[in-house]
Write an enzyme that holds these catalytic residues in place. Structure first.
Site, PDB file in Angstrom:
ATOM      1  N   PHE A  37      -2.873 121.862  65.706  1.00 40.42           N
ATOM      2  CA  PHE A  37      -2.018 121.193  66.687  1.00 40.42           C
ATOM      3  C   PHE A  37      -0.935 122.169  67.184  1.00 40.42           C
ATOM      4  CE2 PHE A  37       1.627 118.696  68.008  1.00 40.42           C
ATOM      5  CZ  PHE A  37       1.059 117.675  68.743  1.00 40.42           C
ATOM      6  N   ASP A  38      -0.294 122.842  66.233  1.00 41.61           N
ATOM      7  CA  ASP A  38       0.762 123.795  66.599  1.00 41.61           C
ATOM      8  C   ASP A  38       0.245 124.902  67.500  1.00 41.61           C
ATOM      9  OD1 ASP A  38       2.533 122.370  65.172  1.00 41.61           O
ATOM     10  OD2 ASP A  38       2.475 123.645  63.390  1.00 41.61           O
ATOM     11  N   SER A  83      19.038  87.497  73.271  1.00 39.94           N
ATOM     12  CA  SER A  83      18.792  87.612  71.827  1.00 39.94           C
ATOM     13  C   SER A  83      18.026  86.367  71.381  1.00 39.94           C
ATOM     14  CB  SER A  83      20.099  87.788  71.080  1.00 39.94           C
ATOM     15  OG  SER A  83      20.883  86.656  71.290  1.00 39.94           O
ATOM     16  N   GLU A 113       5.482  87.310  64.289  1.00 43.97           N
ATOM     17  CA  GLU A 113       5.624  88.767  64.195  1.00 43.97           C
ATOM     18  C   GLU A 113       6.694  89.104  63.170  1.00 43.97           C
ATOM     19  OE1 GLU A 113       6.906  89.722  68.108  1.00 43.97           O
ATOM     20  OE2 GLU A 113       4.933  89.437  68.983  1.00 43.97           O
ATOM     21  N   LYS A 115      10.107  90.734  62.093  1.00 45.26           N
ATOM     22  CA  LYS A 115      11.336  91.049  62.819  1.00 45.26           C
ATOM     23  C   LYS A 115      11.837  92.389  62.315  1.00 45.26           C
ATOM     24  CE  LYS A 115      15.678  88.950  64.268  1.00 45.26           C
ATOM     25  NZ  LYS A 115      16.453  90.152  64.255  1.00 45.26           N
ATOM     26  N   ASP A 117      14.038  95.677  61.831  1.00 44.64           N
ATOM     27  CA  ASP A 117      15.485  95.840  61.744  1.00 44.64           C
ATOM     28  C   ASP A 117      15.873  97.251  62.163  1.00 44.64           C
ATOM     29  OD1 ASP A 117      18.041  95.161  61.266  1.00 44.64           O
ATOM     30  OD2 ASP A 117      17.903  95.203  59.081  1.00 44.64           O
ATOM     31  N   ARG A 136      20.009  98.040  74.556  1.00 41.87           N
ATOM     32  CA  ARG A 136      20.341  96.652  74.854  1.00 41.87           C
ATOM     33  C   ARG A 136      21.722  96.530  75.499  1.00 41.87           C
ATOM     34  NH1 ARG A 136      20.361  91.191  73.445  1.00 41.87           N
ATOM     35  NH2 ARG A 136      22.445  90.772  72.717  1.00 41.87           N
ATOM     36  N   TYR A 225       7.165  94.672  71.173  1.00 43.44           N
ATOM     37  CA  TYR A 225       6.883  93.254  70.966  1.00 43.44           C
ATOM     38  C   TYR A 225       7.094  92.380  72.193  1.00 43.44           C
ATOM     39  CZ  TYR A 225      11.842  93.941  69.822  1.00 43.44           C
ATOM     40  OH  TYR A 225      13.147  94.324  69.839  1.00 43.44           O
ATOM     41  N   LYS A 312      15.296  84.241  59.447  1.00 42.36           N
ATOM     42  CA  LYS A 312      15.874  85.353  58.690  1.00 42.36           C
ATOM     43  C   LYS A 312      15.738  85.095  57.200  1.00 42.36           C
ATOM     44  CE  LYS A 312      19.270  87.446  60.987  1.00 42.36           C
ATOM     45  NZ  LYS A 312      19.700  88.665  61.487  1.00 42.36           N
ATOM     46  N   CYS A 406      43.092 109.800  36.921  1.00 40.23           N
ATOM     47  CA  CYS A 406      41.841 110.312  37.468  1.00 40.23           C
ATOM     48  C   CYS A 406      40.864 110.591  36.328  1.00 40.23           C
ATOM     49  CB  CYS A 406      42.106 111.584  38.266  1.00 40.23           C
ATOM     50  SG  CYS A 406      40.588 112.370  38.819  1.00 40.23           S
ATOM     51  N   CYS A 409      40.324 114.580  36.159  1.00 40.84           N
ATOM     52  CA  CYS A 409      41.337 115.575  35.807  1.00 40.84           C
ATOM     53  C   CYS A 409      42.577 114.973  35.164  1.00 40.84           C
ATOM     54  CB  CYS A 409      41.723 116.396  37.042  1.00 40.84           C
ATOM     55  SG  CYS A 409      42.621 115.438  38.264  1.00 40.84           S
ATOM     56  N   CYS A 424      43.154 110.566  43.953  1.00 39.44           N
ATOM     57  CA  CYS A 424      43.679 111.539  43.007  1.00 39.44           C
ATOM     58  C   CYS A 424      44.394 112.594  43.845  1.00 39.44           C
ATOM     59  CB  CYS A 424      42.550 112.183  42.203  1.00 39.44           C
ATOM     60  SG  CYS A 424      43.127 113.658  41.338  1.00 39.44           S
ATOM     61  N   CYS A 430      41.361 119.188  40.678  1.00 40.51           N
ATOM     62  CA  CYS A 430      40.402 118.138  40.347  1.00 40.51           C
ATOM     63  C   CYS A 430      38.998 118.612  40.742  1.00 40.51           C
ATOM     64  CB  CYS A 430      40.828 116.882  41.106  1.00 40.51           C
ATOM     65  SG  CYS A 430      39.774 115.467  40.815  1.00 40.51           S
TER      66      CYS A 430
END
Ligand code: IVH
Length: 668
Positions: A37-38, A83, A113, A115, A117, A136, A225, A312, A406, A409, A424, A430
């Site tokens: 491919f390359d 939406s 379908e 959903k 994210d 959007r 979709y 959901k 801390c 330290c 700290c 530290c």
């Protein structure tokens, strides 16, 4: 080769590469090796470079993107991007079904379908060619992200087959697969950059990146979709999606036709856990009426269609026992409490720890050791504690008290007013903070030391070989090569890169020192205005704040840095090593006050210079580069594709608009 032959070969290579892209990214069935491919790609690149007349923005060679900064133009959606209304229970789904049945006697089917994210995008095609990609936005206007979208391999730039309408829109979700998300976050961690909290942020952040080359590197994916337009192939949504699959779009194989709401509910139950086996994030199911004519009849409210609903999944919650709390100190000194839990299996992974963010959260939860706690894993990588079962608490249980010192330290922690985190304050004593400073120093945007990463810094620090950034330049080859997982080759590479870093310009060295509030831009401005480290070191508060964009907070931090004798010693050592502590001669020679007192805003893309270069030129010539238009702006430096709202505002405020050539003339 004759011109005709060349053109023929270019066309042939383009269509072959497109086909291989499709086989690889959509079908996951490559028929040639990556190397083959390359080779084809290289041949095409060579031919295109030698024959610029045959340039085509849709050529497979154009998927690598560019480094040119670009603002996004706002574009109106041809069809508003609505939406979906959400539902969380089977009961709500039955209500949705009943409402539709009240509006029609017709029999109909649902399509279920996943959903996805990620972040949604609308693509416009004309005559089978990608014309525009719009986010959007607010649903009416979105950002033109075409240049970035072109780099996404699973999005066809030219369609396959036939039968597509002359003009149409297709909508889908841009996603970052989990594997890529992990890879990018690991890289960001090594670079000392802030991690992406979840795949959704990472996908939308990437899509809105100013550099399409960054988008190209990040291997986004996309599922589609929704098809919109006139003369669509069928009255069925699913049938249309099947047609778009033939045209080259990636359509989820997990979509199903359901005869009634009971079958929909079965589908939802089936995917409740199965969705965690997918390579990309999903947060629910989308249920749609299949028939487009029925969809049209049912119509939409202002916000969402009546013919579709999202279900959901609840973030999975489980209870477990809080065993202990540990505290992590970050590179900036911020202390984060972490809950250690009795391991439980949650959303497909074993959870042993949960973040508690800060002391307020511990207090608000009224957390006690040994408590039964409820943990939840949403879109975030790290699960969180969402509640405590106080009823089952042991009467003698001890409340969790935030630590005072801390853990790294021992220094007493501080909490600044108005801030949630404890810090700290021992910046130079530290270990995680010292290592953090070194990691920043060697990072790509600073000294760019090739071969040195956070792991190597860790090793070198733990071996006692480096205690501050100047020590890095004292390293000997044998000290590096005998470390675990390193060898002669790595050691040579690191030493070579360190020696090369003496050429890194002063502005980057200044940034690399890690002075609080002195980021890349501030470092550049300080370097160009004050020219060398001595002037910056000796500058009074007034002299510092007299520099445009340097406010009191930055000026105080610069002074605090240089009032520490340790830092002065450090800089002396770096100077001895040959690092640039002064602006280079050409920059000094090119300095002028030709734009003194002028505020210039840059908008659009430019032909002769990148936006970064233009910014530099403004600063070098005494001007100020501003990012938003106001009555005080002196000029709008306008390139191609400038946003219409900016142009309008400039005209309203009577701000002169200048071209790149006008600007170059101004600075001669
Ligand atoms: S259909 C008018 N189908 O969810 C209906 N949306 O909450 C258009 N989404 O903005 C959307 N997967 O970003 C549809 N299979 C799917 C989806 C999906 C994810 C997103 C999309 C939309 C949001 C609505």
């Amino acid at each position: 080769m004759t011109t005709e032959n060349i053109q023929q070969r270019i066309t042939e290579l383009r269509s072959n590469l497109e086909e291989h892209n499709y086989r690889y990214y959509i079908l996951s069935q490559p028929v040639i090796t990556d190397q083959e491919f390359d080779q084809l790609m290289k041949e095409l690149e060579r031919l295109e470079a030698g024959n610029p007349d045959f340039f085509d923005p849709n050529s497979p060679t154009q998927r690598v993107g560019s480094d040119l900064n670009k603002e996004f133009e706002q574009v109106r959606h041809q069809y508003p991007m609505l939406s979906l209304s959400n539902s969380y229970s089977e009961e709500e789904l039955r209500d949705f079904d009943q409402k539709i049945r009240k509006l029609t006697d017709q029999s109909f089917e649902y399509i279920c379908e996943l959903k996805f994210d990620g972040t949604s995008v609308s693509l416009r095609y004309r005559n089978g060619v990608l014309e525009k990609a719009i986010t959007r936005g607010d649903g009416t206007f979105g950002d033109d992200v075409t240049a970035n979208v072109r780099t996404i391999r699973s999005i066809p730039l030219k369609l396959k087959g036939a039968g597509f309408p002359e003009e149409f829109e297709i909508r889908g979700e841009i996603l970052l697969p989990f594997s890529e998300f992990d890879r990018i976050n690991q890289e960001r961690e090594e670079e000392g950059e802030q991690l992406f909290a979840n795949v959704r942020n990472a996908a939308s952040g990437t899509l809105k990146s100013q550099k399409s080359s960054v988008v190209a590197e990040r291997k986004l994916d996309a599922y589609f979709y929704y098809l919109l337009g006139e003369n669509l192939p069928s009255d069925g949504h699913l049938e249309n999606m099947m047609a778009t699959r033939e045209w080259g779009f990636k359509i989820s194989p997990d979509t199903e036709r359901c005869a009634n709401i009971d079958e929909v509910i079965d589908f939802i139950r089936k995917w409740n856990l199965k969705r965690f086996d997918l390579p990309v994030a999903t947060d629910g199911i989308v249920i749609k009426v299949n028939s487009l004519s029925l969809q049209q009849y049912l119509g939409s409210t202002a916000k969402s269609p009546r013919w579709a609903i999202a279900f959901k999944y609840k973030a999975e919650q489980l209870s477990t026992i809080l065993q202990s709390v540990s505290y992590q100190v970050g590179r900036t000194g911020a202390v984060t409490p972490v809950a250690n839990l009795e391991p439980v299996l949650l959303a497909g992974t074993t959870v042993k720890r949960a973040t508690l963010h800060n002391s307020d959260i511990i207090k608000n939860l009224d957390l006690h050791f040994g408590d039964t706690v409820f943990v939840e894993k949403g879109g975030e990588i790290i699960p969180k504690i969402v509640g405590v079962d106080t009823a089952s608490r042991h009467p003698m249980a001890q409340p969790v008290q935030f630590i005072r010192n801390c853990p790294e330290c021992g220094t007493i922690l501080v909490r600044k007013e108005g801030e949630a985190a404890h810090y700290c304050p021992s910046e130079d004593g530290c270990p995680p903070q010292i290592k953090g400073k070194m990691e920043h120093f060697i990072s790509r945007k600073a000294m760019n030391i090739d071969g040195l990463g956070s792991e190597t810094i860790d090793l070198l620090y733990n071996e006692g070989l480096i205690r501050n950034i100047a020590d890095i330049y004292d390293l000997q080859k044998e000290q590096i090569s005998r470390l675990e997982r390193l060898g002669d080759k790595s050691a040579e590479r690191i030493l070579y890169s360190l020696s090369e870093s003496r050429q890194i310009p002063f502005e980057k060295v200044l940034f690399a020192l890690g002075i609080r509030f002195v980021g890349e831009t501030v470092a550049r401005i300080l370097a160009h205005r004050l020219i060398n480290i001595e002037t910056i070191e000796k500058a009074s508060l007034e002299e510092l704040t007299a520099v445009d964009e340097i406010g009191g907070r930055i000026a105080e931090s610069v002074q605090a840095y240089f009032s520490n004798p340790e830092n002065i010693r450090l800089i002396e050592r770096l100077k001895e090593k040959g690092l640039q502590m002064e602006l280079d001669e050409t920059s000094i020679a090119n300095r002028s006050e030709k734009l003194g007192g002028l505020s210039i805003i840059i908008s659009g893309t430019f032909e002769k210079n990148s936006r970064d270069d233009l910014k530099k030129m403004i600063e070098q010539n005494g001007g100020k580069n501003v990012s938003s238009i106001s009555g005080n702006t002196s000029y709008l430096l306008a390139g191609n594709n400038i946003g219409p709202s900016k142009l309008e505002k400039a005209k309203k405020l009577n701000i002169p608009i200048i071209s790149e050539d006008d600007f170059l003339k101004m600075i001669d």
